[in-house]
Design an enzyme around this catalytic site. Structure first.
Site, PDB file in Angstrom:
ATOM      1  CG  ASP A   1     -41.076  56.017  -8.877  1.00  0.00           C
ATOM      2  OD1 ASP A   1     -40.161  55.982  -8.032  1.00  0.00           O
ATOM      3  OD2 ASP A   1     -42.137  56.638  -8.704  1.00  0.00           O
ATOM      4  CD  GLU A   2     -44.546  58.717 -10.600  1.00  0.00           C
ATOM      5  OE1 GLU A   2     -45.681  58.335 -10.885  1.00  0.00           O
ATOM      6  OE2 GLU A   2     -44.285  59.346  -9.555  1.00  0.00           O
TER       7      GLU A   2
ATOM      8  CE1 TYR B   1     -48.732  52.140  -5.678  1.00  0.00           C
ATOM      9  CE2 TYR B   1     -49.043  49.966  -6.612  1.00  0.00           C
ATOM     10  CZ  TYR B   1     -48.243  51.044  -6.353  1.00  0.00           C
ATOM     11  OH  TYR B   1     -46.936  51.035  -6.766  1.00  0.00           O
TER      12      TYR B   1
ATOM     13  CD  GLU C   1     -40.237  56.304  -1.407  1.00  0.00           C
ATOM     14  OE1 GLU C   1     -39.927  57.447  -1.770  1.00  0.00           O
ATOM     15  OE2 GLU C   1     -41.059  55.591  -2.014  1.00  0.00           O
TER      16      GLU C   1
ATOM     17  CG  ASN D   1     -38.374  56.988  -5.515  1.00  0.00           C
ATOM     18  OD1 ASN D   1     -37.691  56.698  -6.486  1.00  0.00           O
ATOM     19  ND2 ASN D   1     -39.694  56.968  -5.542  1.00  0.00           N
TER      20      ASN D   1
ATOM     21  CG  ASP E   1     -50.454  59.407  -3.884  1.00  0.00           C
ATOM     22  OD1 ASP E   1     -49.970  58.449  -3.266  1.00  0.00           O
ATOM     23  OD2 ASP E   1     -50.265  59.583  -5.098  1.00  0.00           O
TER      24      ASP E   1
END
Length: 618
Positions: free
Chosen positions: A303-304, A402, A201, A242, A446
């Site tokens: 996602d999300e 992860y 990504e 994304n 993150d």
């Protein structure tokens, strides 16, 4: 899927423990191997080794014998890797093999080997056979691992076929930039361990939409080079943009495409799926990516989208869905409609669509298009078994696999001890592998400043060994994790792997000069292979600008002198040797600093020629 995940764990002792696992267990494995007629040591492990008397000895007279075009390509790559790993220049020839030679054969009639399996037989000569070029290539990876442990290979034969067709790694370079050398190392390591799928990504600099070219992007030439490396090493690099959530890297300067709530507030990370212009914008980006990626898959994320929000705040979603699908449609049908339109667009280009699973909550009346691969990372109402029953191919991308930069790290030892395999999803363990394409580990940024690339690498390599083992063969080939970890130590790194922790200047005080600017600083190497630059007024650190994932990612942000802090990763620098001197590249932002109008500022190399600093030792 990215910065919004809330689970965080402390990392005290993790890096040291990882290094210990890589080094300490070697004697345990050696003892285990000496107590039985076990297969030679490889990762993934060989499960059906048939020993024979004698051995193959790789010597100076060895040749690579390859008859056809496919065999020659495999042999040429092997020759490159033998040279890179210190085995000298081995010629590639045609004709018959003689003692000491290595022969490469591609035999389509060997259907029992499948698309990726191979047969390796060692004796007076060594042969590698695949039904396909890819299978023969994987056989050469086993050969390289064996030669990494010495030039004498015990005689024997193996037929080695993977259990799952997708064996991979996912990397989000979508906000915090990841250096190309680091990604190139990853591709080589993946191939060395027979992993075949790298999800990236990331943002490719756009010619069609220059307003989107905020940092951090990669140029098309940079990606072409990385994809070419992947093609050479049989690693499919699958691109992801994304959408329709997490679109802020692309639409922060396009408020006209941002979803607007009932109070008139723009959502800079959410694409308005009810607009045809939003769909056209997204598919135009897909077209640009097709200029540089060769993959036959496209990942759209999905996602999300409504994370922390409510469809009720966006009445246009329900109106759109009901106008298109009738009175019983739900707001989520507008989201699924966007997914399906992207699916159809990709299919028209001969490309298969992939999405994350968490948007499939069961609140939709419109099904996701058949042929979509669902990558399952989060436990939601619709379980993997339900997706498989509906006919979808499912890849296991469990959150337990992860590595969140600066946060949660996969517990590789625990997973190994549990004999984890791709049937173990978040929230459900299946009894059959039917419908499961495979599994992958995922690296997400993150907290961008939480760890440097070199620190992440320490945790990544053991996890890479584990996912390779769990997706190719027996998930628990050794009695203990220590023995399994020792396999990774035994086979080492892939040929061509670069040690990115080397600092090319000695610790000490230097005068740095470039473009009429100069400053004095003490260079101190950090434990993770970067350097701090300590001046009389403090340590050089990138400051200012908008923070993204705790990192100042804007071109033009200034490097200033701040109170020295050994834990502050933004004070770590790569001193990169170049013609005429050195570049100073921040370890986190991956931008070089140059003197501009009396200040030190960071820029991508394609926006501002990076300064070449000349160093004079004191």
């Amino acid at each position: 899927m990215t910065e919004h995940k809330k689970r965080r764990f402390r990392l005290a002792g993790v890096i040291a423990a990882a290094f210990a696992l890589l080094v300490a267990p070697v004697p345990a494995l050696a003892q285990s191997q000496s107590q039985s007629a076990a297969a030679p040591v490889t990762v993934p492990a060989l499960t059906n080794w048939a020993p024979e008397s004698g051995s193959y000895v790789f010597g100076r007279g060895a040749r690579l014998v390859a008859s056809g075009a496919a065999e020659r390509r495999v042999a040429d790559t092997l020759a490159d890797d033998l040279r890179a790993s210190g085995h000298g220049r081995v010629p590639v020839v045609g004709g018959a093999a003689r003692p000491g030679d290595i022969s490469i054969d591609v035999r389509p009639s060997s259907t029992e080997l499948g698309k990726e399996g191979y047969e390796l037989q060692a004796g007076k000569r060594l042969s590698v056979t695949g039904a396909t070029e890819t299978g023969a290539f994987y056989g050469t990876r086993t050969l390289l691992q064996l030669l990494a442990q010495g030039d004498r290979i015990p005689a024997g034969r193996t037929v080695d076929v993977p259990r799952y067709k997708e064996r991979g790694v996912g990397v989000c370079a979508c906000y915090v930039h990841i250096s190309l050398p680091w990604l190139e190392n990853l591709v080589r390591e993946m191939a060395y361990h027979k992993l075949n799928q790298l999800l990236l990504e990331l943002k490719v600099k756009s010619d069609a939409h220059p307003e989107a070219n905020t940092w951090g992007y990669y140029t098309k030439d940079e990606i072409r080079g990385l994809v070419a490396l992947g093609d050479k090493y049989h690693v499919e690099i699958i691109p992801e943009i994304n959408s329709p959530g997490h679109m802020d890297p692309w639409i922060e300067n396009r408020p006209d495409l941002q979803l607007t709530d009932s109070d008139g507030n723009k959502q800079p990370a959410r694409l308005d799926v009810t607009q045809q212009a939003a769909f056209d914008y997204y598919t135009s980006l897909m077209d640009e990516y097709a200029q540089v990626f060769t993959s036959t898959s496209w990942h759209m994320g999905a996602d999300e989208y409504m994370l922390g929000s409510d469809f009720a705040k966006y009445p246009q979603m329900l109106r759109y869905a009901q106008d298109k699908y009738g009175a019983n449609a739900t707001p989520q049908d507008a989201y699924v409609d966007f997914v399906n339109r992207v699916h159809d667009y990709a299919a028209s280009k001969g490309v298969r669509l992939r999405i994350w699973n968490d948007g499939l909550t069961g609140a939709n009346t419109v099904p996701v298009a058949a042929g979509t691969t669902v990558e399952h990372w989060l436990n939601v109402a619709v379980k993997p078994s339900g997706l498989i029953a509906q006919g979808y191919q499912v890849e296991n991308a469990a959150y337990s696999l992860y590595l969140v930069r600066g946060g949660f790290h996969s517990d590789t030892e625990s997973l190994y001890d549990q004999s984890w395999d791709p049937r173990s999803f978040e929230g459900e363990k299946l009894t059959s592998g039917k419908g499961i394409t495979g599994a992958k580990i995922s690296l997400w940024p993150d907290n961008g400043r939480g760890e440097t690339e070199n620190e992440v690498a320490v945790e990544l390599w053991p996890a890479l060994d584990h996912i390779a083992q769990a997706t190719w063969g027996d998930p628990h080939p050794d009695a203990t994790y220590a023995e399994f970890a020792a396999r990774g130590t035994a086979v080492g790194h892939a040929p061509g792997w670069r040690d990115l922790t080397k600092v090319p200047v000695a610790d000490g005080t230097y005068t740095f000069r470039a473009s009429g600017a100069s400053f004095d600083a003490e260079v101190r190497r950090t434990a993770d292979g970067y350097a701090t630059l300590r001046t009389a007024d403090g340590c050089l650190e990138v400051r200012g600008g908008k923070l993204t994932l705790n990192v100042p990612l804007q071109p033009g942000a200034e490097a200033t002198r701040e109170t020295c802090d050994d834990q502050n990763t933004l004070q770590r620098w790569e001193v990169e040797r170049v013609a005429g001197g050195y570049r100073l590249v921040n370890a986190i932002t991956r931008m070089a600093v140059s003197p501009v109008d009396g200040r030190l500022v960071q820029y991508p190399v394609d926006q501002h020629p990076p300064a070449v600093w000349r160093l004079t030792a004191h």
